[in-house]
Write a protein that holds these residues in place. Structure first.
Motif, PDB file in Angstrom:
ATOM      1  N   PRO A  42      22.652 -61.161 -48.813  1.00  0.00           N
ATOM      2  CA  PRO A  42      23.752 -62.387 -49.003  1.00  0.00           C
ATOM      3  C   PRO A  42      23.143 -63.429 -50.002  1.00  0.00           C
ATOM      4  CG  PRO A  42      23.525 -61.849 -46.624  1.00  0.00           C
ATOM      5  CD  PRO A  42      22.276 -61.211 -47.475  1.00  0.00           C
ATOM      6  N   ALA A  43      24.130 -64.158 -50.756  1.00  0.00           N
ATOM      7  CA  ALA A  43      23.943 -65.039 -51.683  1.00  0.00           C
ATOM      8  C   ALA A  43      23.469 -66.396 -50.833  1.00  0.00           C
ATOM      9  CB  ALA A  43      25.083 -65.244 -52.587  1.00  0.00           C
ATOM     10  N   ILE A  44      22.471 -66.984 -51.275  1.00  0.00           N
ATOM     11  CA  ILE A  44      22.225 -68.323 -50.443  1.00  0.00           C
ATOM     12  C   ILE A  44      21.999 -69.258 -51.879  1.00  0.00           C
ATOM     13  CG2 ILE A  44      21.154 -67.332 -48.739  1.00  0.00           C
ATOM     14  CD1 ILE A  44      18.455 -67.781 -49.550  1.00  0.00           C
ATOM     15  N   ASN A  45      22.285 -70.549 -51.545  1.00  0.00           N
ATOM     16  CA  ASN A  45      21.872 -71.912 -52.375  1.00  0.00           C
ATOM     17  C   ASN A  45      20.714 -71.948 -52.552  1.00  0.00           C
ATOM     18  OD1 ASN A  45      21.246 -74.484 -52.914  1.00  0.00           O
ATOM     19  ND2 ASN A  45      23.391 -74.670 -53.178  1.00  0.00           N
ATOM     20  N   ALA A  46      19.720 -71.929 -53.636  1.00  0.00           N
ATOM     21  CA  ALA A  46      18.301 -71.722 -53.890  1.00  0.00           C
ATOM     22  C   ALA A  46      17.810 -73.256 -53.279  1.00  0.00           C
ATOM     23  CB  ALA A  46      17.984 -71.533 -55.244  1.00  0.00           C
ATOM     24  N   ALA A  47      18.295 -74.252 -53.403  1.00  0.00           N
ATOM     25  CA  ALA A  47      17.982 -75.519 -52.979  1.00  0.00           C
ATOM     26  C   ALA A  47      17.867 -75.801 -51.529  1.00  0.00           C
ATOM     27  CB  ALA A  47      18.545 -76.554 -53.733  1.00  0.00           C
ATOM     28  N   THR A  48      19.028 -75.538 -50.908  1.00  0.00           N
ATOM     29  CA  THR A  48      19.199 -75.810 -49.562  1.00  0.00           C
ATOM     30  C   THR A  48      18.955 -74.370 -48.654  1.00  0.00           C
ATOM     31  OG1 THR A  48      21.815 -75.318 -49.434  1.00  0.00           O
ATOM     32  CG2 THR A  48      21.007 -77.638 -50.008  1.00  0.00           C
ATOM     33  N   LEU A  49      18.966 -73.226 -49.259  1.00  0.00           N
ATOM     34  CA  LEU A  49      18.935 -72.096 -48.406  1.00  0.00           C
ATOM     35  C   LEU A  49      20.302 -71.851 -47.503  1.00  0.00           C
ATOM     36  CD1 LEU A  49      15.318 -72.131 -47.158  1.00  0.00           C
ATOM     37  CD2 LEU A  49      15.935 -71.307 -49.335  1.00  0.00           C
ATOM     38  N   CYS A  50      21.383 -72.559 -47.890  1.00  0.00           N
ATOM     39  CA  CYS A  50      22.549 -72.272 -46.882  1.00  0.00           C
ATOM     40  C   CYS A  50      23.432 -70.890 -47.796  1.00  0.00           C
ATOM     41  CB  CYS A  50      23.292 -73.393 -47.169  1.00  0.00           C
ATOM     42  SG  CYS A  50      22.558 -74.821 -46.230  1.00  0.00           S
ATOM     43  N   PRO A  51      24.113 -70.341 -47.009  1.00  0.00           N
ATOM     44  CA  PRO A  51      25.011 -69.500 -47.397  1.00  0.00           C
ATOM     45  C   PRO A  51      25.858 -69.877 -48.610  1.00  0.00           C
ATOM     46  CG  PRO A  51      24.858 -69.152 -45.201  1.00  0.00           C
ATOM     47  CD  PRO A  51      24.100 -70.461 -45.511  1.00  0.00           C
ATOM     48  N   ALA A  52      26.131 -68.991 -49.568  1.00  0.00           N
ATOM     49  CA  ALA A  52      26.858 -69.545 -50.721  1.00  0.00           C
ATOM     50  C   ALA A  52      28.373 -70.059 -50.259  1.00  0.00           C
ATOM     51  CB  ALA A  52      27.036 -68.183 -51.580  1.00  0.00           C
ATOM     52  N   LYS A  53      28.625 -69.439 -49.209  1.00  0.00           N
ATOM     53  CA  LYS A  53      30.188 -69.971 -48.659  1.00  0.00           C
ATOM     54  C   LYS A  53      29.856 -71.271 -47.945  1.00  0.00           C
ATOM     55  CE  LYS A  53      32.247 -65.472 -48.788  1.00  0.00           C
ATOM     56  NZ  LYS A  53      32.841 -64.164 -48.077  1.00  0.00           N
ATOM     57  N   GLY A  54      28.839 -71.820 -47.751  1.00  0.00           N
ATOM     58  CA  GLY A  54      28.451 -72.954 -46.688  1.00  0.00           C
ATOM     59  C   GLY A  54      27.848 -72.473 -45.259  1.00  0.00           C
ATOM     60  N   PRO A  55      27.359 -73.435 -44.898  1.00  0.00           N
ATOM     61  CA  PRO A  55      26.567 -73.274 -43.546  1.00  0.00           C
ATOM     62  C   PRO A  55      27.596 -72.661 -42.489  1.00  0.00           C
ATOM     63  CG  PRO A  55      26.146 -75.650 -44.435  1.00  0.00           C
ATOM     64  CD  PRO A  55      27.181 -74.889 -45.317  1.00  0.00           C
ATOM     65  N   THR A  56      27.002 -72.094 -41.344  1.00  0.00           N
ATOM     66  CA  THR A  56      28.001 -71.554 -40.325  1.00  0.00           C
ATOM     67  C   THR A  56      28.018 -72.613 -39.299  1.00  0.00           C
ATOM     68  OG1 THR A  56      25.910 -70.196 -39.575  1.00  0.00           O
ATOM     69  CG2 THR A  56      27.474 -69.125 -41.275  1.00  0.00           C
ATOM     70  N   GLY A  57      26.896 -73.591 -39.379  1.00  0.00           N
ATOM     71  CA  GLY A  57      26.879 -74.536 -38.169  1.00  0.00           C
ATOM     72  C   GLY A  57      26.023 -75.727 -38.728  1.00  0.00           C
ATOM     73  N   HIS A  58      26.099 -76.931 -38.070  1.00  0.00           N
ATOM     74  CA  HIS A  58      25.197 -78.072 -38.260  1.00  0.00           C
ATOM     75  C   HIS A  58      24.716 -78.530 -37.171  1.00  0.00           C
ATOM     76  CE1 HIS A  58      25.101 -81.925 -41.134  1.00  0.00           C
ATOM     77  NE2 HIS A  58      23.986 -81.207 -40.716  1.00  0.00           N
ATOM     78  N   VAL A  89      17.435 -73.131 -34.110  1.00  0.00           N
ATOM     79  CA  VAL A  89      18.564 -73.159 -35.288  1.00  0.00           C
ATOM     80  C   VAL A  89      18.783 -71.563 -35.719  1.00  0.00           C
ATOM     81  CG1 VAL A  89      19.014 -74.048 -37.681  1.00  0.00           C
ATOM     82  CG2 VAL A  89      17.487 -75.229 -36.116  1.00  0.00           C
ATOM     83  N   PRO A  90      20.214 -71.414 -35.670  1.00  0.00           N
ATOM     84  CA  PRO A  90      20.602 -69.817 -35.823  1.00  0.00           C
ATOM     85  C   PRO A  90      20.605 -69.845 -37.373  1.00  0.00           C
ATOM     86  CG  PRO A  90      22.118 -71.063 -34.385  1.00  0.00           C
ATOM     87  CD  PRO A  90      21.107 -72.428 -34.993  1.00  0.00           C
ATOM     88  N   GLU A  91      20.466 -68.375 -37.669  1.00  0.00           N
ATOM     89  CA  GLU A  91      20.439 -68.060 -39.046  1.00  0.00           C
ATOM     90  C   GLU A  91      22.080 -68.634 -39.767  1.00  0.00           C
ATOM     91  OE1 GLU A  91      20.503 -64.046 -41.916  1.00  0.00           O
ATOM     92  OE2 GLU A  91      19.631 -63.987 -39.882  1.00  0.00           O
ATOM     93  N   GLY A  92      21.884 -69.403 -40.818  1.00  0.00           N
ATOM     94  CA  GLY A  92      22.950 -69.692 -41.649  1.00  0.00           C
ATOM     95  C   GLY A  92      23.466 -71.182 -41.204  1.00  0.00           C
ATOM     96  N   HIS A  93      22.798 -71.576 -40.089  1.00  0.00           N
ATOM     97  CA  HIS A  93      22.963 -73.051 -39.642  1.00  0.00           C
ATOM     98  C   HIS A  93      22.131 -74.075 -40.448  1.00  0.00           C
ATOM     99  CE1 HIS A  93      25.334 -71.493 -36.447  1.00  0.00           C
ATOM    100  NE2 HIS A  93      25.085 -72.680 -35.612  1.00  0.00           N
ATOM    101  N   LEU A 111      15.566 -87.062 -43.909  1.00  0.00           N
ATOM    102  CA  LEU A 111      14.383 -86.795 -44.729  1.00  0.00           C
ATOM    103  C   LEU A 111      14.531 -85.496 -45.379  1.00  0.00           C
ATOM    104  CD1 LEU A 111      11.571 -87.628 -41.888  1.00  0.00           C
ATOM    105  CD2 LEU A 111      12.163 -88.731 -44.136  1.00  0.00           C
ATOM    106  N   VAL A 112      15.183 -84.461 -44.866  1.00  0.00           N
ATOM    107  CA  VAL A 112      15.185 -83.094 -45.159  1.00  0.00           C
ATOM    108  C   VAL A 112      16.549 -82.632 -44.671  1.00  0.00           C
ATOM    109  CG1 VAL A 112      13.658 -82.214 -43.643  1.00  0.00           C
ATOM    110  CG2 VAL A 112      13.782 -81.072 -45.756  1.00  0.00           C
ATOM    111  N   GLU A 113      16.955 -81.685 -45.389  1.00  0.00           N
ATOM    112  CA  GLU A 113      18.088 -80.779 -45.226  1.00  0.00           C
ATOM    113  C   GLU A 113      18.095 -79.450 -45.556  1.00  0.00           C
ATOM    114  OE1 GLU A 113      22.141 -83.242 -44.339  1.00  0.00           O
ATOM    115  OE2 GLU A 113      21.500 -83.144 -46.473  1.00  0.00           O
ATOM    116  N   LEU A 114      17.964 -78.367 -44.691  1.00  0.00           N
ATOM    117  CA  LEU A 114      17.675 -77.027 -45.000  1.00  0.00           C
ATOM    118  C   LEU A 114      18.666 -76.008 -44.001  1.00  0.00           C
ATOM    119  CD1 LEU A 114      13.841 -77.029 -45.759  1.00  0.00           C
ATOM    120  CD2 LEU A 114      15.619 -76.630 -47.622  1.00  0.00           C
ATOM    121  N   CYS A 115      19.031 -74.890 -44.605  1.00  0.00           N
ATOM    122  CA  CYS A 115      19.765 -74.117 -43.495  1.00  0.00           C
ATOM    123  C   CYS A 115      18.789 -72.904 -43.358  1.00  0.00           C
ATOM    124  CB  CYS A 115      20.674 -73.329 -44.644  1.00  0.00           C
ATOM    125  SG  CYS A 115      22.287 -74.082 -44.445  1.00  0.00           S
ATOM    126  N   ASN A 116      18.479 -72.259 -42.165  1.00  0.00           N
ATOM    127  CA  ASN A 116      18.028 -71.258 -41.792  1.00  0.00           C
ATOM    128  C   ASN A 116      18.222 -69.983 -42.629  1.00  0.00           C
ATOM    129  OD1 ASN A 116      16.740 -69.045 -40.456  1.00  0.00           O
ATOM    130  ND2 ASN A 116      17.074 -69.512 -38.577  1.00  0.00           N
TER     131      ASN A 116
END
Length: 268
Positions: A42-58, A89-93, A111-116
């Motif tokens: 699945p395509a992910i954002n290189a900077a945030t590691l989030c799914p290309a369609k956006g996080p699945t949870g926060h 933290v579930p995958e995609g969150h 301080l930091v924001e990243l997706c699993n």
């Protein structure tokens, strides 16, 4: 006439073989394309590691650093942080990490924001580059978050603890900024003793209804709609951290649209 008939039949046979061959090639090409679409990463954002369609949870972590942790609290906090990052933290969150310090204006942004991005443990080597997925997970998600452990621990007592203002900033620069439609959860590690010039729980804890009607109460009310709150309670002043104090925050979160779902005293 016989020779022409044989030649015609030969051409028909050759045309048939060519047609069958082309059909097989097209069929194999379509099959390969479908297989690629089904099995590609699945395509992910290189900077945030989030799914290309956006996080699945926060998920948001807010840590109070206005009082230094004692030895036992540090051990407990290290275990908590490890469990949160690696297991909760579930995958995609998306996980956003905020600090509650003496000056809320300097801590307005996370301080930091990243997706699993997922560890790859549930993927097949037949359909995924498991090693690449695992390396991304370890190097770009786990390590950057675990490195924040030191920054999330205070070194000396602060003169103020602006909990109400920081909850507003978490609502604005955390939940509202990303507006994730999935699960929303706040992990709050604090003694929940707000301390400022306009209002201090070191002087007294009022009834929340009375407080919410004051100018300061109206000014500091946050919007945390649909957020589940987990409070990891730092028992720094048990004589002040009474049932009345906890009830104040329960009602605060209810009015904000959130729900306090768990209260866990941190050892120490």
């Amino acid at each position: 006439m016989v020779v022409r008939g044989k030649r015609a039949k030969g051409r028909q046979r050759n045309d048939l073989f060519i047609g069958i061959g082309l059909f097989i090639l097209v069929f194999l090409g379509i099959g390969a394309l479908v297989y690629y679409e089904v099995t590609k990463e699945p395509a992910i954002n290189a900077a945030t590691l989030c799914p290309a369609k956006g996080p699945t949870g926060h998920f948001v972590l807010l840590v109070d650093t206005t009082d230094p942790l004692n030895f036992t609290q540090k051990q407990s906090f290290a275990v908590f942080l490890d469990e949160l990052v690696k297991k909760r933290v579930p995958e995609g969150h998306l996980l956003s990490v905020f600090v509650l310090g003496e000056d809320f204006k300097t801590n307005a942004e996370p301080l930091v924001e990243l997706c699993n991005p997922g560890s790859g443990e549930n993927k097949s080597a037949m359909t995924s580059n498991v090693e690449r997925v695992r390396k991304t997970y370890e190097e770009k998600f786990i390590k950057p978050l675990m490195r924040q452990g030191e920054a999330l621990q205070g070194t000396q007592p602060a003169k103020a603890s602006p909990i109400l203002e920081m909850l507003q900033l978490v609502a604005i620069n955390g939940f509202r900024k990303h507006d994730v439609k999935g699960e929303r959860r706040l992990f709050l590690m604090s003694d929940m003793l707000h301390n400022g010039s306009a209002f201090s729980m070191y002087r007294a804890t009022p009834n929340f209804e009375d407080f919410s009607g004051t100018d300061y109460g109206r000014k500091t009310q946050a919007d945390l709609k649909d957020v589940k709150v987990e409070l990891h309670y730092l028992l720094n002043a048990p004589q002040l951290q009474t049932r009345r104090s906890l009830l104040f925050w329960e009602n605060y979160f209810i009015k904000s649209g959130a729900r306090l779902v768990d209260v866990r005293p941190l050892e120490g």
